[in-house]
Design a protein around this motif. Structure first.
Motif, PDB file in Angstrom:
ATOM      1  N   UNK A  64       0.815  -1.208   0.000  1.00 35.74           N
ATOM      2  CA  UNK A  64       0.000   0.000   0.000  1.00 35.74           C
ATOM      3  C   UNK A  64       0.851   1.261   0.000  1.00 35.74           C
ATOM      4  N   UNK A  65       2.136   1.124   0.322  1.00 36.26           N
ATOM      5  CA  UNK A  65       3.011   2.293   0.316  1.00 36.26           C
ATOM      6  C   UNK A  65       3.251   2.801  -1.095  1.00 36.26           C
ATOM      7  N   UNK A  66       2.994   1.943  -2.092  1.00 37.50           N
ATOM      8  CA  UNK A  66       3.199   2.373  -3.470  1.00 37.50           C
ATOM      9  C   UNK A  66       2.344   3.587  -3.780  1.00 37.50           C
ATOM     10  N   UNK A  67       1.135   3.597  -3.241  1.00 37.16           N
ATOM     11  CA  UNK A  67       0.234   4.721  -3.493  1.00 37.16           C
ATOM     12  C   UNK A  67       0.474   5.855  -2.501  1.00 37.16           C
ATOM     13  N   UNK A  73       8.628  -1.819  -6.936  1.00 38.29           N
ATOM     14  CA  UNK A  73       9.240  -2.497  -5.797  1.00 38.29           C
ATOM     15  C   UNK A  73      10.758  -2.303  -5.823  1.00 38.29           C
ATOM     16  N   UNK A  74      11.352  -2.368  -6.999  1.00 40.14           N
ATOM     17  CA  UNK A  74      12.801  -2.161  -7.114  1.00 40.14           C
ATOM     18  C   UNK A  74      13.165  -0.736  -6.710  1.00 40.14           C
ATOM     19  N   UNK A  75      12.334   0.227  -7.081  1.00 41.44           N
ATOM     20  CA  UNK A  75      12.581   1.620  -6.690  1.00 41.44           C
ATOM     21  C   UNK A  75      12.469   1.788  -5.178  1.00 41.44           C
ATOM     22  N   UNK A 115      15.528   0.310  -3.489  1.00 36.25           N
ATOM     23  CA  UNK A 115      16.674   1.197  -3.621  1.00 36.25           C
ATOM     24  C   UNK A 115      16.576   2.357  -2.633  1.00 36.25           C
ATOM     25  N   UNK A 116      15.393   2.942  -2.512  1.00 36.82           N
ATOM     26  CA  UNK A 116      15.225   4.050  -1.576  1.00 36.82           C
ATOM     27  C   UNK A 116      15.359   3.583  -0.135  1.00 36.82           C
ATOM     28  N   UNK A 117      14.885   2.350   0.131  1.00 41.59           N
ATOM     29  CA  UNK A 117      15.041   1.796   1.475  1.00 41.59           C
ATOM     30  C   UNK A 117      16.514   1.677   1.827  1.00 41.59           C
ATOM     31  N   UNK A 118      17.321   1.169   0.911  1.00 38.71           N
ATOM     32  CA  UNK A 118      18.750   1.008   1.168  1.00 38.71           C
ATOM     33  C   UNK A 118      19.427   2.365   1.405  1.00 38.71           C
ATOM     34  N   UNK A 156      12.979  -7.769   3.299  1.00 40.80           N
ATOM     35  CA  UNK A 156      12.664  -9.126   2.864  1.00 40.80           C
ATOM     36  C   UNK A 156      11.352  -9.168   2.081  1.00 40.80           C
ATOM     37  N   UNK A 157      10.353  -8.386   2.546  1.00 35.85           N
ATOM     38  CA  UNK A 157       9.078  -8.335   1.835  1.00 35.85           C
ATOM     39  C   UNK A 157       9.255  -7.798   0.415  1.00 35.85           C
ATOM     40  N   UNK A 158      10.052  -6.747   0.289  1.00 37.17           N
ATOM     41  CA  UNK A 158      10.289  -6.173  -1.031  1.00 37.17           C
ATOM     42  C   UNK A 158      11.038  -7.152  -1.936  1.00 37.17           C
ATOM     43  N   UNK A 159      12.037  -7.810  -1.391  1.00 38.82           N
ATOM     44  CA  UNK A 159      12.785  -8.796  -2.176  1.00 38.82           C
ATOM     45  C   UNK A 159      11.881  -9.947  -2.612  1.00 38.82           C
ATOM     46  N   UNK A 160      11.001 -10.394  -1.696  1.00 33.06           N
ATOM     47  CA  UNK A 160      10.056 -11.451  -2.049  1.00 33.06           C
ATOM     48  C   UNK A 160       9.119 -10.985  -3.164  1.00 33.06           C
TER      49      UNK A 160
END
Length: 535
Positions: free
Chosen positions: A12-15, A174-176, A179-182, A234-238
């Protein structure tokens, strides 16, 4: 197939981020709608066992499994074989190895079809997929075929394009986010001087420039979806892995996993095919089937792991569901194999929107009925009204008459009783769904002696299959049709409106399935005894 993928916490963070009463059995549970609801979060132990809980005692919409066993003290049941048609099963798992069916008429490893059932060395069942792991979706196969005269072609092409574009865009987002998380995580670690930090420590940061304000804001938002940054990562990688898999296999018009097997999937007589490796070529790919098997019959009270719903059960492993859509041929043959080799209950936790040879599967269902075999089927995870959308397999088409009285379709329930107790992903339907059962955050067996939480109607179906096996074990004279009636008529009937499909859609619980009930093992055993005595 109904492999319910992890619910990625940041989806839901995508939106948001700018980049009742009982039908037949009279018990006190008819007071449930007047009982104060549990508001406290479940403890870890409660969550791991919630689908065995009792609704009246715990205000948790479980199936009263633990309570049901109080009725069985001093009674001896008979062994029941349950066929699990799925992705493969880790038959060496510590909680399953003692409940796996072994073909008594087959000599292991001699390369001979000793029992003359058409399958060589089928010791624990059969693997109809051979070495296939990944497959396309049925809509992909239809589009790849290019036959525009096919009545399903236009809708399959539209559905394929939508799903492909969604997978591409979501994987990119998700990849974006990753990247921002890192970047944000590295900045916060440097600012706090800590490798692991808390939400409170992030809140205490005085952001001195715009970049730090963005990093701080992003990390705080991530903390609202999970308890740790590593969990989010881990959720994003999954999620990325999931959508990459869809693009590489499920939605890849150039991919054809079936060529590994070498049979003609459009010829039912081109059999047998596959091999006797019921785990499959990749142990990790057996996760779904291993989890389903554990829900039904993980060895009870052995001091490890978890308890399955039913004891006195042997699990027959039938591998026919790849990562992608199953083939009608494999499902039809697997149902027939189970019926011919002693299964009295079959669990089918899979499904798809297109089925070019659906009649083969319906014929197999009718064949299973002739052998007195009960089939428990997952309703699906698309938040659809099945009275308006065909999903396969099914026992009736376009809301027509049932082809046999041995098929039970199961929707999924959430942990908390009340308006939100139907799982948001669960399909429903007054005509095409029979009952509901627990299907969210279900703790069960996973490959390599592990255990995991999974969710989906894929988990609700085996919960009901376990109850069916329990009934058939202790009341073996009841037919498949009678056991179906027991499951439906003994359930709890909540008198409440529930949210289904989307947050704006609410319906009375009684209107989202044929029975309007939650399967209840305790009541089912009471009704089974009455029925067995002719009452």
């Amino acid at each position: 197939m109904y492999l319910r993928k992890p619910l990625y916490a940041v989806a839901s963070a995508l939106a948001l981020y700018g980049c009742g009463s009982t039908s037949i059995v009279s018990t006190p549970v008819d007071r449930i709608d007047n009982v104060p609801l549990k508001v406290a979060d479940l403890t870890d132990d409660q969550l791991k066992n919630w689908f065995h809980s009792d609704l009246l005692t715990d205000t948790i919409p479980g199936m009263s499994v633990d309570k049901a066993y109080t009725l069985l003290k001093g009674k001896k049941g008979s062994k029941i074989i349950v066929g699990v048609i799925d992705s493969g099963i880790d038959i060496n798992h510590e909680d399953l190895k003692n409940v796996i069916w072994t073909n008594p008429n087959e000599i292991p490893g001699n390369g001979i079809d000793d029992d003359k059932n058409g399958y060589v060395d089928d010791i624990h069942g059969w693997n109809f997929l051979g070495d296939i792991n990944h497959e396309t979706l049925e809509m992909t196969r239809i589009v790849r075929g290019g036959d525009t005269s096919n009545p399903d072609y236009a809708s399959a092409k539209a559905a394929f394009d939508e799903k492909y574009n969604e997978a591409m865009s979501t994987k990119t987002r998700y990849e974006q986010l990753l990247q921002m998380l890192h970047q944000s995580d590295a900045a916060i670690k440097k600012e706090t001087g800590k490798e692991t930090y808390t939400k409170a420590e992030v809140e205490a940061i005085e952001a001195k420039d715009e970049s730090m304000q963005q990093f701080k804001g992003f990390i705080l938002q991530m903390f609202s979806y999970a308890d740790s940054i590593s969990e989010i990562e881990n959720d994003l990688k999954d999620g990325i892995k999931h959508f990459a898999g869809q693009l590489n296999y499920n939605l890849n018009l150039e991919y054809n996993g079936r060529k590994i097997l070498g049979d003609n999937e459009n010829d039912l007589s081109d059999a047998p095919h596959g091999n006797n490796n019921v785990i499959g070529p990749d142990l990790e790919q057996s996760l779904h089937g291993t989890h389903v098997a554990g829900i039904i019959a993980a060895q009870r009270n052995n001091g490890v792991g978890m308890n399955g719903v039913a004891h006195n059960v042997e699990i027959m492993a039938l591998r026919a569901v790849p990562d992608g859509d199953e083939y009608d041929k494999d499902i039809a043959l697997a149902i027939r194999y189970a019926a011919d080799n002693g299964a009295k209950v079959i669990n089918t936790s899979f499904g798809k929107d297109y089925s070019p040879h659906s009649q083969w599967v319906r014929d197999a269902i009718i064949y299973a009925a002739s052998k007195d075999v009960l089939i428990i089927n997952a309703a699906g995870n698309d938040s659809k009204d099945l009275d308006k959308n065909n999903v396969f397999p099914n026992d009736q088409l376009n809301n027509g008459p049932e082809i046999a009285d041995n098929f039970v379709t199961v929707g999924a329930l959430n942990v908390k009783y009340g308006p939100s107790m139907v799982a948001r992903f669960s399909n429903y339907g007054k005509i095409n769904v029979d009952v509901f059962a627990p299907g969210v955050k279900i703790w069960a067996t996973a490959p390599n002696n592990e255990y995991r939480f999974l969710q989906g109607t894929s988990m609700a179906s085996p919960a009901v299959a376990g109850v069916a096996a329990l009934i058939r074990s202790y009341y073996p004279k009841l037919t498949a049709s009678q056991v179906k009636k027991v499951l439906i008529q003994s359930g709890l009937t909540p008198n409440t409106n529930v949210t289904v499909g989307d947050p704006q859609t609410t319906k009375p619980f009684a209107e989202i399935s044929k029975s309007g009930t939650i399967v209840n093992a305790y009541n089912a055993l009471i009704l089974a005894e009455r029925m067995a005595k002719g009452k």
